[in-house]
Design a protein around this motif. Sequence first.
Motif, PDB file in Angstrom:
ATOM      1  N   ARG A  24      57.471  30.485  37.510  1.00 55.06           N
ATOM      2  CA  ARG A  24      57.957  29.104  37.349  1.00 55.06           C
ATOM      3  C   ARG A  24      58.644  28.877  36.006  1.00 55.06           C
ATOM      4  O   ARG A  24      59.375  27.921  35.838  1.00 55.06           O
ATOM      5  N   MET A  25      58.387  29.765  35.035  1.00 54.87           N
ATOM      6  CA  MET A  25      59.006  29.630  33.709  1.00 54.87           C
ATOM      7  C   MET A  25      60.389  30.268  33.656  1.00 54.87           C
ATOM      8  O   MET A  25      61.110  30.138  32.671  1.00 54.87           O
ATOM      9  N   ILE A  26      60.751  31.017  34.704  1.00 58.81           N
ATOM     10  CA  ILE A  26      62.026  31.745  34.665  1.00 58.81           C
ATOM     11  C   ILE A  26      63.148  30.845  35.180  1.00 58.81           C
ATOM     12  O   ILE A  26      63.052  30.320  36.301  1.00 58.81           O
ATOM     13  N   PRO A  27      64.181  30.638  34.354  1.00 56.77           N
ATOM     14  CA  PRO A  27      65.273  29.757  34.786  1.00 56.77           C
ATOM     15  C   PRO A  27      65.831  30.197  36.136  1.00 56.77           C
ATOM     16  O   PRO A  27      66.042  31.386  36.375  1.00 56.77           O
ATOM     17  N   SER A  73      61.411  19.461  36.872  1.00 55.74           N
ATOM     18  CA  SER A  73      60.132  19.316  37.571  1.00 55.74           C
ATOM     19  C   SER A  73      59.060  20.183  36.908  1.00 55.74           C
ATOM     20  O   SER A  73      57.883  19.858  36.923  1.00 55.74           O
ATOM     21  N   VAL A  74      59.458  21.303  36.301  1.00 54.05           N
ATOM     22  CA  VAL A  74      58.500  22.126  35.542  1.00 54.05           C
ATOM     23  C   VAL A  74      58.084  21.379  34.274  1.00 54.05           C
ATOM     24  O   VAL A  74      56.913  21.349  33.898  1.00 54.05           O
ATOM     25  N   GLU A  75      59.079  20.741  33.641  1.00 54.90           N
ATOM     26  CA  GLU A  75      58.796  20.069  32.364  1.00 54.90           C
ATOM     27  C   GLU A  75      57.883  18.858  32.517  1.00 54.90           C
ATOM     28  O   GLU A  75      57.296  18.413  31.540  1.00 54.90           O
ATOM     29  N   THR A  76      57.794  18.317  33.747  1.00 50.82           N
ATOM     30  CA  THR A  76      56.901  17.165  33.927  1.00 50.82           C
ATOM     31  C   THR A  76      55.557  17.586  34.532  1.00 50.82           C
ATOM     32  O   THR A  76      54.700  16.754  34.781  1.00 50.82           O
ATOM     33  N   ASP A  77      55.388  18.880  34.790  1.00 50.05           N
ATOM     34  CA  ASP A  77      54.113  19.362  35.336  1.00 50.05           C
ATOM     35  C   ASP A  77      52.973  19.182  34.334  1.00 50.05           C
ATOM     36  O   ASP A  77      53.220  19.125  33.124  1.00 50.05           O
ATOM     37  N   SER A  78      51.759  19.183  34.872  1.00 49.98           N
ATOM     38  CA  SER A  78      50.585  19.195  34.001  1.00 49.98           C
ATOM     39  C   SER A  78      50.694  20.369  33.027  1.00 49.98           C
ATOM     40  O   SER A  78      51.209  21.432  33.393  1.00 49.98           O
TER      41      SER A  78
END
Length: 253
Positions: free
Chosen positions: A156-159, A167-172
């Motif tokens: 999920r961290m891989i562009p 959506s990754v940046e707003t994840d827990s």
Amino acid sequence: MAALRIDVLTLFPEMFAGPLQAGLLGKALREGLLTVELTQIRDFATDKHRTVDDAPYGGGPGMVMKCEPLVAAAEGLRDRNSLERVVMLSPRGRSLTQAMIREWAAAPDLVLVCGRYEGIDERVAKALGAEEVSIGDYVLSGGEMPALVIIEALSRMIPGVVGNFESVETDSFYNGILGPPQYTRPQEFRGMEVPEVLREGNHAVIERWRRKEAIRQTMRVRPDLLDRCAGDDTKLIRELKREQDAPLEGETP
Ligand code: SAM
């Protein structure tokens, strides 16, 4: 940027087949955004029974994974993996966090070592300069599920893996605390309404509401994470504390 390479050492490579094909992770692997290679530790045993475990020194139940096949399997990766980061899955390890995932995703490669039985001979970690990592305070039968947890979190961290990185940046945990609550249609379900603020379309107000609700949930179930809040978050924490202390309607202060 070269794709992240993950090598997994395991006695059960067949456990990875389904999870590595499904969803965003499966797509990322097919598109070459990351590479996962599985190595069967047993292939590095040298006796005719392909032994990988033995009885524990000092007695006690169960078997312990032996040093030689595991270290040989890891060192056999040398032509394709730097072996600079070797992670041994273990309930005795440091707890996995999103911060660790972000750091590992920025490296070119990683080795994940899956234990079985009573665990791995203590000397393997030293021989490989490995760190032990736990995915939580409970015990599973093997390190394969924890390795899959790490692989999916890393992906999920891989562009390009998650279509919209916002959506990754707003994840827990991405910003230190838990994420905000989410709602979708219908507007009313069993008497429960979607909060009005989300329906009014004022983005600045929605953003503030979401952050406040994220902090409210963090205060409720993970107060240990609040230390990471700063700036406007501190104001929201004070506001929530005042609301908590305020007398309820009809109550004398
Ligand atoms: N005797 C070990 C102990 O008490 O710490 C537990 C061994 S466990 C049955 C077998 C393997 O499962 C471990 O070597 C590890 O690779 C994996 N495992 C189990 N629980 C885990 C957890 N919470 N996090 C990471 N790996 C875990």
